[in-house]
Design an enzyme around this catalytic site. Structure first.
Site, PDB file in Angstrom:
ATOM      1  N   HIS A  37       0.843  -1.206   0.000  1.00  0.00           N
ATOM      2  CA  HIS A  37       0.000   0.000   0.000  1.00  0.00           C
ATOM      3  C   HIS A  37       0.876   1.253   0.000  1.00  0.00           C
ATOM      4  O   HIS A  37       0.591   2.222  -0.691  1.00  0.00           O
ATOM      5  CB  HIS A  37      -0.882   0.041   1.257  1.00  0.00           C
ATOM      6  CG  HIS A  37      -1.886  -1.064   1.347  1.00  0.00           C
ATOM      7  ND1 HIS A  37      -1.774  -2.087   2.257  1.00  0.00           N
ATOM      8  CD2 HIS A  37      -3.033  -1.283   0.669  1.00  0.00           C
ATOM      9  CE1 HIS A  37      -2.808  -2.902   2.134  1.00  0.00           C
ATOM     10  NE2 HIS A  37      -3.584  -2.446   1.173  1.00  0.00           N
ATOM     11  N   LYS A 152      -1.262  -6.685  -7.840  1.00  0.00           N
ATOM     12  CA  LYS A 152      -1.524  -8.011  -7.268  1.00  0.00           C
ATOM     13  C   LYS A 152      -2.970  -8.416  -7.543  1.00  0.00           C
ATOM     14  O   LYS A 152      -3.265  -9.558  -7.819  1.00  0.00           O
ATOM     15  CB  LYS A 152      -1.247  -8.054  -5.771  1.00  0.00           C
ATOM     16  CG  LYS A 152      -1.379  -9.483  -5.246  1.00  0.00           C
ATOM     17  CD  LYS A 152      -0.853  -9.642  -3.862  1.00  0.00           C
ATOM     18  CE  LYS A 152      -1.867  -9.200  -2.843  1.00  0.00           C
ATOM     19  NZ  LYS A 152      -3.045 -10.116  -2.785  1.00  0.00           N
TER      20      LYS A 152
END
Ligand code: PAF
Length: 285
Positions: A37, A152
């Site tokens: 993140h 991802k």
């Protein structure tokens, strides 16, 4: 870093930033933040951007209630990480702010996408409807010029790009650039995921075979890649799919295919569902 939960507070901060000539860059998350993140934040943390991160665990995108209930949460730590990373605003909406009345659901079919029928769409019924609905709603609230999503979740990234293109074409949304962030891995190649925090150290070792299996597909024929990758996966992993797909359509490539593909995995280590993917070159048999 300012922390806000109300739409009108957010609106004021955005208006102020725009009046200073800044662009609004948005990183939506469900919290339980990790370096993946934070690398998304780094991609938009520039002088000309006003960076807004959100944390909202979206009930609509969980097809499995226990996955929702067990989704890791670490708000205090998350807020510190975001602030240290130079985020300007942390948006923490209440469910009523995101979904004021009956939510205006957006399904993959509504945006002309067939990605809802395959892979994650097939194994997690309703998941992409939940993702599209929340992301569209968050875009309405944040009005970003740029938004960042990790690779991802490759199929999520693709379907969000399709939604934005669809909404732009119909005049439903102002121009918005979607940026992709690289998957961040631990020192042994395991893709970082919020759900990894639910794995024991033994399960982490088991999960590490996922990346080894996907990476092993490089340079092989489709059939050899799939067979050998399955053999590399730890036998305790319960596989939903391990597939080689066209990176645009997410349809499986033919057996004699040569060229770039995405090797995609989804499956369970214990009761934790993990996904990962690798860009792979395949050599026709
Ligand atoms: O990738 C995620 O964390 C979520 O799917 C997203 C994009 C924040 C929507 O809830």
């Amino acid at each position: 870093m300012k922390q806000v939960s109300q739409a009108d507070q957010l609106k004021q901060l955005i208006a102020q930033a725009r009046s200073e000539g800044l662009r609004i860059a948005f990183v939506p998350t469900m919290g339980a933040l990790h370096s993946g993140h934070l690398s998304l934040i780094d991609q938009v943390r520039t002088e000309e951007n006003f960076v807004i991160a959100s944390i909202f665990v979206n009930p609509l995108q969980f097809n499995d209630q226990s996955d929702y209930e067990n989704y890791p949460q670490s708000l205090g730590v998350d807020a510190r990480l975001l602030s240290d990373r130079g985020v300007d605003v942390l948006f923490l909406p209440e469910p009523e702010t995101v979904y004021p009345e009956t939510p205006n659901l957006i399904s993959p079919e509504d945006i002309g996408s067939n990605l809802g029928e395959t892979l994650e769409g097939e194994f997690r019924p309703g998941h992409f409807q939940g993702v599209l609905t929340v992301v569209s709603r968050l875009f309405d609230l944040v009005t970003p010029d740029i938004a960042v999503f990790g690779k991802k979740d490759a199929q999520q990234l693709a379907i969000i790009r399709q939604m934005v293109a669809h909404q732009l074409a119909s005049g439903r949304r102002m121009p918005l650039k979607i940026i992709a962030g690289e998957t961040v891995r631990d020192e042994d190649g395991l893709a970082l995921s919020s759900r990894n925090s639910r794995l024991s150290s033994e399960q982490i070792e088991i999960a590490r075979t996922i990346n080894v299996a996907l990476s092993s597909c490089q340079g092989k024929s489709v059939a050899a890649a799939k067979t050998e990758a399955r053999e590399i996966l730890h036998p305790e992993i319960r596989v939903d799919y391990l597939e080689l797909v066209d990176p645009e359509s997410f349809q499986p490539v033919d057996d004699d295919y040569t060229g770039s593909t995405l090797a995609l995995f989804a499956g369970y280590v214990g009761d934790v569902r993990l996904i990962d993917n690798r860009e792979i070159s395949i050599k026709g048999s």
